[in-house]
Structure formats: structure tokens, C-alpha cells
Design a protein around this motif. Sequence first.
Motif, short mmCIF file in Angstrom:
data_model
loop_
_atom_site.label_atom_id
_atom_site.label_comp_id
_atom_site.label_asym_id
_atom_site.label_seq_id
_atom_site.Cartn_x
_atom_site.Cartn_y
_atom_site.Cartn_z
N SER A 47 50.32 45.74 43.32
CA SER A 47 49.01 46.28 42.79
C SER A 47 47.98 45.73 41.59
N LYS A 48 48.64 45.04 40.82
CA LYS A 48 47.64 44.24 39.98
C LYS A 48 46.84 43.04 40.63
N LEU A 49 47.96 42.26 41.69
CA LEU A 49 47.36 41.31 42.29
C LEU A 49 46.20 41.88 43.29
N ALA A 50 46.39 42.89 43.87
CA ALA A 50 45.46 43.73 44.91
C ALA A 50 44.33 44.05 44.06
N PHE A 51 44.29 44.70 42.82
CA PHE A 51 43.09 45.08 42.32
C PHE A 51 42.20 43.81 41.67
N THR A 52 42.80 42.59 41.46
CA THR A 52 42.11 41.51 41.07
C THR A 52 41.42 40.70 42.30
N HIS A 53 41.85 41.06 43.61
CA HIS A 53 41.11 40.58 44.79
C HIS A 53 41.00 41.64 45.62
N PRO A 54 39.99 42.33 45.49
CA PRO A 54 39.72 43.42 46.45
C PRO A 54 39.35 42.86 48.04
#
Length: 167
Positions: free
Chosen positions: A54-61
Motif C-alpha cells: 500500500s505504501k509503495l502504491a501511494f508513492t507511485h500512483p
Amino acid sequence: MIIVEGGVIKSVQKEGLPQGTTLEVRSLFHNVPARRKFLRSEEVELGHITELVSKLAFTHPEVGFELYSEGRALIQAQSARRIEDRAYQLLGSRIASRLVRVGRQFDGWLEKGSLAIAGLISPPDLTFSTTRHLYLFINRRYVRDKLLTHSILESYRTLIPKGRYPA
């Protein structure tokens, strides 16, 4: 495609896939019993993995993310152009629809370049019993910083009840 079993590379071959990277991990600690004793329950470890993705996904939409466990989709986040769209994918409409975009640029504060702050915050009437929905990123990297967290919580101090936390 690279297949590694027990730390030994079994095969390396070219695969015809669309642009991007697919990563699949199975039985990560199957042959390392010494590490297994440090693992918590499967549910707890899966929660940690889900939080990390989730954190990775937030930083790379702009990148699509999918996370499956036991054939069940836990995260399905298609590439998005805006952070608001990613928030809908990861937090759901109940939370994401209430978030407010914030942003400000500070010129002349740094020797080189400027300082920019951007993100999404919850209004004072949208709070949670834990800091689970409090994500902080610097230069697209998740950070866990007491001073920054304290600053955010302090800005909400007179707006939300004690023991409640913003998103």
C-alpha cells in the motif's frame, strides 16, 4: 524470468511481457527454519506485506499494483494519474471522498531549489482510533518520523478528540 529455489538460481530466461515488472514470491522461508521462529502468525505477516505494498502504491500512483494471497486479491490498484484516484483504490470511497488536497511551495528556504508540501488530509470530523491511516512520505519514500507525526497531530490537537487520529 528468474527462478530461485533455496537461494540457488534454477533458471534465467527471457519472457515476453508488457512493459513493467511482475514479482511473485512463494514459500519465502520454506527452507530456513531458523528464520521461521521469528515470524508471527500468517495473518500478521500478511498484514505487514499488505501495508508495505500500500505504501509503495501511494508513492507511485502511475504504477499498477496487485497483491494476491491464496488466490484472493488483497490489493488491485490500476495505474492512476492523481493521488486522489490512488486513495480511492487503497482507502475506499468512504475515506477517500472526504480527503482534502493540500499543497504549498516554499521558495528561498533551501540553498538549492525549493521545498514543496503536497498531500491529502482528513477533515476534523473524520478520525480513527489508531494512526493506521497516517502516511508520511518524503521524496516518494515512506517515513516514520516522530517529529513530523507530532507536528501533524499537534495541528489537529484542538480540532479532534484526544485519542483520535486523522488520515
